[in-house]
Design a protein around this motif. Structure first.
Motif, PDB file in Angstrom:
ATOM      1  N   ARG A 264       0.816  -1.207   0.000  1.00  0.00           N
ATOM      2  CA  ARG A 264       0.000   0.000   0.000  1.00  0.00           C
ATOM      3  C   ARG A 264       0.858   1.269   0.000  1.00  0.00           C
ATOM      4  NH1 ARG A 264      -4.914   1.990   0.711  1.00  0.00           N
ATOM      5  NH2 ARG A 264      -4.962   4.163   1.397  1.00  0.00           N
ATOM      6  N   LEU A 265       1.955   1.223   0.738  1.00  0.00           N
ATOM      7  CA  LEU A 265       2.769   2.428   0.915  1.00  0.00           C
ATOM      8  C   LEU A 265       3.892   2.571  -0.110  1.00  0.00           C
ATOM      9  CD1 LEU A 265       3.057   2.503   4.821  1.00  0.00           C
ATOM     10  CD2 LEU A 265       1.451   3.741   3.367  1.00  0.00           C
ATOM     11  N   ARG A 266       4.180   1.501  -0.841  1.00  0.00           N
ATOM     12  CA  ARG A 266       5.290   1.538  -1.794  1.00  0.00           C
ATOM     13  C   ARG A 266       5.194   2.686  -2.797  1.00  0.00           C
ATOM     14  NH1 ARG A 266       5.116  -3.376  -3.525  1.00  0.00           N
ATOM     15  NH2 ARG A 266       6.612  -4.224  -2.025  1.00  0.00           N
ATOM     16  N   PRO A 267       4.003   3.013  -3.326  1.00  0.00           N
ATOM     17  CA  PRO A 267       3.923   4.118  -4.302  1.00  0.00           C
ATOM     18  C   PRO A 267       4.383   5.466  -3.750  1.00  0.00           C
ATOM     19  CG  PRO A 267       1.925   2.792  -4.366  1.00  0.00           C
ATOM     20  CD  PRO A 267       2.682   2.349  -3.165  1.00  0.00           C
ATOM     21  N   PHE A 268       4.405   5.597  -2.430  1.00  0.00           N
ATOM     22  CA  PHE A 268       4.774   6.880  -1.823  1.00  0.00           C
ATOM     23  C   PHE A 268       6.204   6.882  -1.289  1.00  0.00           C
ATOM     24  CE2 PHE A 268       0.178   6.150  -0.833  1.00  0.00           C
ATOM     25  CZ  PHE A 268      -0.311   6.960  -1.837  1.00  0.00           C
ATOM     26  N   MET A 269       6.896   5.763  -1.386  1.00  0.00           N
ATOM     27  CA  MET A 269       8.274   5.693  -0.900  1.00  0.00           C
ATOM     28  C   MET A 269       9.242   6.117  -1.992  1.00  0.00           C
ATOM     29  SD  MET A 269       8.413   2.383   1.638  1.00  0.00           S
ATOM     30  CE  MET A 269       7.532   1.196   0.638  1.00  0.00           C
ATOM     31  N   LEU A 270      10.322   6.752  -1.592  1.00  0.00           N
ATOM     32  CA  LEU A 270      11.287   7.298  -2.537  1.00  0.00           C
ATOM     33  C   LEU A 270      12.514   6.408  -2.644  1.00  0.00           C
ATOM     34  CD1 LEU A 270      11.146  11.031  -1.389  1.00  0.00           C
ATOM     35  CD2 LEU A 270      10.091  10.066  -3.420  1.00  0.00           C
ATOM     36  N   GLN A 271      12.930   6.151  -3.862  1.00  0.00           N
ATOM     37  CA  GLN A 271      14.157   5.395  -4.080  1.00  0.00           C
ATOM     38  C   GLN A 271      15.386   6.298  -3.992  1.00  0.00           C
ATOM     39  OE1 GLN A 271      14.032   2.063  -4.215  1.00  0.00           O
ATOM     40  NE2 GLN A 271      11.831   2.377  -3.913  1.00  0.00           N
ATOM     41  N   ASP A 272      15.237   7.520  -4.499  1.00  0.00           N
ATOM     42  CA  ASP A 272      16.355   8.463  -4.487  1.00  0.00           C
ATOM     43  C   ASP A 272      15.799   9.862  -4.230  1.00  0.00           C
ATOM     44  OD1 ASP A 272      18.520  10.127  -4.944  1.00  0.00           O
ATOM     45  OD2 ASP A 272      19.304   8.910  -6.581  1.00  0.00           O
ATOM     46  N   TYR A 273      15.745  10.241  -2.949  1.00  0.00           N
ATOM     47  CA  TYR A 273      15.146  11.513  -2.541  1.00  0.00           C
ATOM     48  C   TYR A 273      15.824  12.703  -3.218  1.00  0.00           C
ATOM     49  CZ  TYR A 273      13.480  15.169   0.686  1.00  0.00           C
ATOM     50  OH  TYR A 273      12.919  16.302   1.229  1.00  0.00           O
ATOM     51  N   SER A 274      17.148  12.706  -3.234  1.00  0.00           N
ATOM     52  CA  SER A 274      17.896  13.834  -3.803  1.00  0.00           C
ATOM     53  C   SER A 274      17.594  14.020  -5.280  1.00  0.00           C
ATOM     54  CB  SER A 274      19.401  13.635  -3.599  1.00  0.00           C
ATOM     55  OG  SER A 274      19.717  13.614  -2.232  1.00  0.00           O
ATOM     56  N   SER A 275      17.596  12.933  -6.035  1.00  0.00           N
ATOM     57  CA  SER A 275      17.339  13.020  -7.477  1.00  0.00           C
ATOM     58  C   SER A 275      15.923  13.490  -7.761  1.00  0.00           C
ATOM     59  CB  SER A 275      17.576  11.664  -8.142  1.00  0.00           C
ATOM     60  OG  SER A 275      18.932  11.296  -8.040  1.00  0.00           O
ATOM     61  N   GLN A 276      14.951  12.956  -7.025  1.00  0.00           N
ATOM     62  CA  GLN A 276      13.559  13.335  -7.265  1.00  0.00           C
ATOM     63  C   GLN A 276      13.297  14.777  -6.844  1.00  0.00           C
ATOM     64  OE1 GLN A 276      12.267   9.164  -5.725  1.00  0.00           O
ATOM     65  NE2 GLN A 276      10.464  10.036  -6.676  1.00  0.00           N
ATOM     66  N   CYS A 277      13.992  15.230  -5.810  1.00  0.00           N
ATOM     67  CA  CYS A 277      13.835  16.629  -5.399  1.00  0.00           C
ATOM     68  C   CYS A 277      14.481  17.580  -6.403  1.00  0.00           C
ATOM     69  CB  CYS A 277      14.459  16.843  -4.018  1.00  0.00           C
ATOM     70  SG  CYS A 277      13.407  16.310  -2.663  1.00  0.00           S
ATOM     71  N   SER A 278      15.475  17.111  -7.139  1.00  0.00           N
ATOM     72  CA  SER A 278      16.160  17.942  -8.126  1.00  0.00           C
ATOM     73  C   SER A 278      15.459  17.948  -9.475  1.00  0.00           C
ATOM     74  CB  SER A 278      17.606  17.462  -8.312  1.00  0.00           C
ATOM     75  OG  SER A 278      18.309  17.526  -7.088  1.00  0.00           O
ATOM     76  N   ALA A 279      14.408  17.152  -9.613  1.00  0.00           N
ATOM     77  CA  ALA A 279      13.721  17.016 -10.900  1.00  0.00           C
ATOM     78  C   ALA A 279      13.091  18.317 -11.372  1.00  0.00           C
ATOM     79  CB  ALA A 279      12.653  15.933 -10.815  1.00  0.00           C
ATOM     80  N   VAL A 280      13.010  19.316 -10.516  1.00  0.00           N
ATOM     81  CA  VAL A 280      12.432  20.611 -10.901  1.00  0.00           C
ATOM     82  C   VAL A 280      13.201  21.233 -12.049  1.00  0.00           C
ATOM     83  CG1 VAL A 280      13.787  21.851  -9.160  1.00  0.00           C
ATOM     84  CG2 VAL A 280      11.722  22.878 -10.068  1.00  0.00           C
ATOM     85  N   GLU A 281      14.525  21.051 -12.085  1.00  0.00           N
ATOM     86  CA  GLU A 281      15.337  21.653 -13.141  1.00  0.00           C
ATOM     87  C   GLU A 281      14.945  21.091 -14.507  1.00  0.00           C
ATOM     88  OE1 GLU A 281      19.235  22.335 -10.262  1.00  0.00           O
ATOM     89  OE2 GLU A 281      19.381  21.060 -12.053  1.00  0.00           O
ATOM     90  N   ALA A 282      14.758  19.775 -14.566  1.00  0.00           N
ATOM     91  CA  ALA A 282      14.340  19.168 -15.827  1.00  0.00           C
ATOM     92  C   ALA A 282      12.938  19.627 -16.193  1.00  0.00           C
ATOM     93  CB  ALA A 282      14.385  17.639 -15.709  1.00  0.00           C
ATOM     94  N   ALA A 283      12.048  19.715 -15.191  1.00  0.00           N
ATOM     95  CA  ALA A 283      10.689  20.154 -15.459  1.00  0.00           C
ATOM     96  C   ALA A 283      10.665  21.578 -15.985  1.00  0.00           C
ATOM     97  CB  ALA A 283       9.843  20.040 -14.196  1.00  0.00           C
ATOM     98  N   THR A 284      11.528  22.427 -15.411  1.00  0.00           N
ATOM     99  CA  THR A 284      11.595  23.808 -15.852  1.00  0.00           C
ATOM    100  C   THR A 284      12.093  23.911 -17.283  1.00  0.00           C
ATOM    101  OG1 THR A 284      12.049  24.508 -13.581  1.00  0.00           O
ATOM    102  CG2 THR A 284      12.545  26.080 -15.336  1.00  0.00           C
ATOM    103  N   LYS A 285      13.104  23.115 -17.603  1.00  0.00           N
ATOM    104  CA  LYS A 285      13.641  23.145 -18.964  1.00  0.00           C
ATOM    105  C   LYS A 285      12.600  22.686 -19.978  1.00  0.00           C
ATOM    106  CE  LYS A 285      18.420  22.388 -17.471  1.00  0.00           C
ATOM    107  NZ  LYS A 285      19.539  21.408 -17.431  1.00  0.00           N
TER     108      LYS A 285
END
Length: 288
Positions: A264-285
């Motif tokens: 149930r909780l697996r969809p909300f768990m993070l494999q790589d917190y740092s990478s997913q938090c940095s995804a804003v740069e790609a989204a912005t581009k």
């Protein structure tokens, strides 16, 4: 009861009890009170792990997660559009009158107003200014809905995972290690976390709880791991403020198989917190 029932050792043992708190005075005071209750006669210092705000993950931390900051900014725009449409105009006018807000103040911030009014009532047993029970309840429902949109949205799995994913990961991995019988994990009997209402809110939503009310002062979630000799499986029972929190799939007593909770909780768990938090740069581009 964990000490009196023999689950925890009768005297403090650092290997049996791990303690983690945000580095904020009120959460440190809270966990200190809990530890005093567990071990009132402890002579040795009880270790409490903390970290600085730049690395904290026990609450939705937009300061160290750019992607979460971006998603919150988008939610803020949506809430502002709702306010401009007059969705809570009547409540705003009632609050301005009750709280004697100066005419120069154009708008009421519902979350901040609820925080102030509830705190005053809790500490003084009297309402703030001309607030009353009915108006405070009306304010609570709106404030909870707005805060939920920022830290525990049911309609945005990415935002929910960035808000609470590392906490869920730590909880589940700890229980899985204990269930596996790893030697080092077997020594740790309890992990104690001291966080905030913004820690509990996304946790409750991830567990499928219908969050309508703001978590009261001193709220707590307890995850207990059990082993069933009958079927050779591990089960988890969750209590929220001394009442069983019924997660989808649990039995009539609230016990849910550990593997089902993990699913149930697996969809909300993070494999790589740092990478997913940095995804804003790609989204912005991509946006440009």
């Amino acid at each position: 009861r964990y000490v009196s029932y023999g689950f925890l050792p009768p005297s403090y043992n650092a290997s049996a009890l791990e303690v983690r708190s945000t580095n904020i005075s009120r959460t440190l005071d809270t966990v200190t009170g809990v530890l005093t209750g567990l071990y009132p006669d402890a002579e040795d210092p009880i270790m409490i792990e903390t970290c600085d705000d730049r690395r904290e993950w026990l609450y939705p931390n937009h300061r160290n997660c750019k992607r979460l900051s971006q998603l919150m900014a988008q939610k803020r725009v949506t809430l502002e559009e709702s306010r401009m449409a007059g969705s809570h105009a009547a409540l705003e006018e009632k609050l301005k009158t009750a709280l004697e807000v100066p005419a120069s103040e154009r708008h009421i911030r519902f979350v901040e107003a609820y925080d102030v009014c509830k705190t005053v009532l809790f500490h003084s047993a009297r309402h703030h200014m001309k607030m009353d029970d009915g108006l405070l309840r009306e304010l609570e429902l709106v404030a909870t809905k707005q805060m939920k949109a920022f830290v525990a949205p049911e309609d945005n799995a990415e935002m929910l995972s960035l808000s609470i994913g590392k906490v869920l990961q730590d909880l589940l991995q700890g229980m899985e290690r204990a269930a596996s019988g790893e030697a080092e994990s077997a020594k740790t009997k309890m992990k104690l976390f001291s966080g905030h209402d913004t820690t509990l809110m996304p946790l409750l939503v991830a567990l499928g709880h219908e969050l309508r009310d703001w978590p009261p002062f001193m709220s707590n979630l307890i995850f207990e791991l059990y082993w069933s000799e009958r079927d050779g499986k591990h089960y988890v029972k969750i209590d929220y403020n001394k009442e069983v929190l019924r997660v989808e799939g649990c039995d009539r007593d609230g016990y849910l198989e550990l593997g089902q909770l993990n699913d149930r909780l697996r969809p909300f768990m993070l494999q790589d917190y740092s990478s997913q938090c940095s995804a804003v740069e790609a989204a912005t581009k991509e946006h440009h």
